[in-house]
Enzyme design. Sequence first.
Site, PDB file in Angstrom:
ATOM      1  N   GLU A   1       0.820  -1.209   0.000  1.00  0.00           N
ATOM      2  CA  GLU A   1       0.000   0.000   0.000  1.00  0.00           C
ATOM      3  C   GLU A   1       0.858   1.266   0.000  1.00  0.00           C
ATOM      4  O   GLU A   1       0.529   2.245  -0.648  1.00  0.00           O
ATOM      5  CB  GLU A   1      -0.928   0.005   1.218  1.00  0.00           C
ATOM      6  CG  GLU A   1      -2.054  -0.999   1.146  1.00  0.00           C
ATOM      7  CD  GLU A   1      -3.087  -0.622   0.093  1.00  0.00           C
ATOM      8  OE1 GLU A   1      -4.180  -0.176   0.458  1.00  0.00           O
ATOM      9  OE2 GLU A   1      -2.787  -0.790  -1.113  1.00  0.00           O
TER      10      GLU A   1
ATOM     11  N   THR B   1      -6.057   7.379  -6.094  1.00  0.00           N
ATOM     12  CA  THR B   1      -6.082   7.452  -4.629  1.00  0.00           C
ATOM     13  C   THR B   1      -5.267   8.631  -4.111  1.00  0.00           C
ATOM     14  O   THR B   1      -5.679   9.319  -3.175  1.00  0.00           O
ATOM     15  CB  THR B   1      -5.548   6.143  -4.023  1.00  0.00           C
ATOM     16  OG1 THR B   1      -6.335   5.048  -4.508  1.00  0.00           O
ATOM     17  CG2 THR B   1      -5.628   6.176  -2.510  1.00  0.00           C
TER      18      THR B   1
END
Length: 315
Positions: A131, A184
């Site tokens: 991530e 994102t």
Amino acid sequence: MNSIRVFAPATVANVACGFDIFGFAVANPGDQITLTTREEPGVSITDIFGDEGRLPREAERNTAGIAIQTYLQHIGRTDVGIDVVLHKQMPLGSGLGSSAASAVAGVYAINELLGRPLPTVKLLPFAMEGERLACGSAHADNVAPSLLGGFVVIRSYNPLDVIRIETPASLFCTLVHPDIEVNTKDARFILKNEVSLKNTIIQMGNVAGLIAGLMTPDYDLISRSLVDVIIEPVRAILIPEFHEVKQAALDNGALGCSLSGSGPSMFALSRDIQTAERIGQAMQQAFLSVGITSDAYVSDINKQGPKVLESSVLS
């Protein structure tokens, strides 16, 4: 030659009021990964399907690859050689935890392939490195539920403290992914750095209410608590017809509806699968009214997390 194929599920992060601290896993979609041992040490990504050539093939730049690499370094097995084939089965930038599913599939698969030297919960930091690579922040609200299954609360990041919450058996999720993309990093960039005391208090009440509603279970309380007064108002501008789609879900029986992660996907919770399917159709129609096609997925809360689909492990 040993090999293993693993599925890791998509996830809904934030869950309305729980920015960066709530997440849950769904039954589908998800990513699949196949690992095969080889004599030469190191991690090599030999192929990726379903990404339209957009994902890096270098292991150190790929979320699954870096998760596997950091895991092998941690357990002192840099002598191991691994070929990786990744099957992306959800869109990139979808708000469904695509990068998280790849990282989880990779680290879960390598741990299984090597005979489970670590318990599953101890794999979380390695998946979080995926991530960090994907969006610049090692947040756990996607990787934790994908890895552990169910509904997860990240109480703290320093030290990392993750709690799995039991959810009602008759709680269903509708996920609708419109055919648009939200990055994102961009979705995080537009967020405000300061929040009013008034909104903080409202959000804290909804966070506490949602947990209490899930554990009781109290569906009316769940419904009243699925309200985000901090993040959703800012990010909604990135999604065409957001408010119309949300209203369509509520009009068709949803307990609540909001963005899935940073969007553009949206989720709704309901009490039975028939309602969940009707909600999905209504949300899709609302998007289609402005010419946006979409995919819909309906499932209960996935309490298993990743699973081995096929293995050929020689002792």
